[in-house]
Design a protein around this motif. Structure first.
Motif, PDB file in Angstrom:
ATOM      1  N   ARG A  23      -8.330   1.816  42.439  1.00 23.03           N
ATOM      2  CA  ARG A  23      -7.589   2.591  43.427  1.00 23.03           C
ATOM      3  C   ARG A  23      -6.201   2.836  42.868  1.00 23.03           C
ATOM      4  N   LEU A  24      -5.866   4.091  42.663  1.00 20.53           N
ATOM      5  CA  LEU A  24      -4.598   4.453  42.054  1.00 20.53           C
ATOM      6  C   LEU A  24      -3.444   4.207  43.027  1.00 20.53           C
ATOM      7  N   PRO A  25      -2.242   3.965  42.509  1.00 16.37           N
ATOM      8  CA  PRO A  25      -1.108   3.669  43.403  1.00 16.37           C
ATOM      9  C   PRO A  25      -0.702   4.887  44.219  1.00 16.37           C
ATOM     10  N   LYS A  26      -0.139   4.599  45.373  1.00 19.97           N
ATOM     11  CA  LYS A  26       0.346   5.654  46.250  1.00 19.97           C
ATOM     12  C   LYS A  26       1.614   5.154  46.925  1.00 19.97           C
ATOM     13  N   SER A  27       2.589   6.008  47.017  1.00 18.22           N
ATOM     14  CA  SER A  27       3.828   5.632  47.698  1.00 18.22           C
ATOM     15  C   SER A  27       3.857   6.252  49.084  1.00 18.22           C
ATOM     16  N   ASP A  28       4.704   5.707  49.928  1.00 12.54           N
ATOM     17  CA  ASP A  28       4.858   6.204  51.289  1.00 12.54           C
ATOM     18  C   ASP A  28       5.728   7.456  51.262  1.00 12.54           C
ATOM     19  N   PRO A  29       5.232   8.606  51.715  1.00 12.05           N
ATOM     20  CA  PRO A  29       6.052   9.829  51.667  1.00 12.05           C
ATOM     21  C   PRO A  29       7.249   9.784  52.618  1.00 12.05           C
ATOM     22  N   ASN A  30       7.236   8.905  53.603  1.00 12.34           N
ATOM     23  CA  ASN A  30       8.338   8.798  54.564  1.00 12.34           C
ATOM     24  C   ASN A  30       9.322   7.689  54.206  1.00 12.34           C
ATOM     25  N   CYS A  31       9.232   7.109  53.022  1.00 15.49           N
ATOM     26  CA  CYS A  31      10.129   6.028  52.616  1.00 15.49           C
ATOM     27  C   CYS A  31      11.547   6.589  52.406  1.00 15.49           C
ATOM     28  N   THR A  32      12.526   5.940  53.015  1.00  9.97           N
ATOM     29  CA  THR A  32      13.905   6.411  52.875  1.00  9.97           C
ATOM     30  C   THR A  32      14.539   5.953  51.568  1.00  9.97           C
ATOM     31  N   ALA A  33      13.959   4.929  50.927  1.00 11.58           N
ATOM     32  CA  ALA A  33      14.544   4.417  49.686  1.00 11.58           C
ATOM     33  C   ALA A  33      14.197   5.298  48.484  1.00 11.58           C
ATOM     34  N   CYS A  34      12.949   5.743  48.391  1.00  7.98           N
ATOM     35  CA  CYS A  34      12.531   6.516  47.210  1.00  7.98           C
ATOM     36  C   CYS A  34      12.142   7.949  47.535  1.00  7.98           C
ATOM     37  N   GLY A  36       9.388   9.073  48.657  1.00  6.66           N
ATOM     38  CA  GLY A  36       8.011   9.355  48.267  1.00  6.66           C
ATOM     39  C   GLY A  36       7.760   9.405  46.777  1.00  6.66           C
ATOM     40  N   ASP A  37       8.763   9.137  45.933  1.00  5.93           N
ATOM     41  CA  ASP A  37       8.573   9.171  44.487  1.00  5.93           C
ATOM     42  C   ASP A  37       7.935   7.896  43.953  1.00  5.93           C
ATOM     43  N   CYS A  54       9.421   0.957  43.824  1.00  2.00           N
ATOM     44  CA  CYS A  54       9.885   0.788  45.200  1.00  2.00           C
ATOM     45  C   CYS A  54       8.956  -0.190  45.920  1.00  2.00           C
ATOM     46  N   HIS A  55       9.434  -0.783  46.993  1.00  2.00           N
ATOM     47  CA  HIS A  55       8.629  -1.731  47.755  1.00  2.00           C
ATOM     48  C   HIS A  55       7.476  -1.057  48.486  1.00  2.00           C
ATOM     49  N   CYS A  56       7.532   0.246  48.693  1.00  2.00           N
ATOM     50  CA  CYS A  56       6.474   0.940  49.432  1.00  2.00           C
ATOM     51  C   CYS A  56       5.274   1.285  48.544  1.00  2.00           C
TER      52      CYS A  56
END
Length: 79
Positions: A23-34, A36-37, A54-56
């Motif tokens: 399962r490939l990594p995925k970030s949270d698109p609503n993350c305020t820190a990154c 979504g990057d 990022c932690h997300c």
């Protein structure tokens, strides 16, 4: 030699002795820190780059499904 196919977030690799599901990594698109990057990139004055996750970001998860062992091919004739 192996075969690789990707379906959405899943990557399937067919090897000689096993099948690997990743399962490939995925970030949270609503993350305020990154935003979504998935992390933050830094460039030093020397021109070197560094990446901090990022932690997300969800980590890679891989499952291995072993295949049945194959019988050795005999070079002898049956008679």
């Amino acid at each position: 030699m192996y075969l690789t196919r990707t379906f959405g977030r899943w990557q399937i690799e067919l090897h000689r002795r096993a099948v690997y599901l990743t399962r490939l990594p995925k970030s949270d698109p609503n993350c305020t820190a990154c935003r979504g990057d998935g992390g933050h990139g830094y460039v030093t004055p020397a021109g070197d780059g560094d990446w901090e996750d990022c932690h997300c970001l969800t980590w890679l998860r891989t499952w291995r499904l072993p295949l049945w062992p194959r019988r050795p091919i005999r070079e002898e004739y049956p008679f």
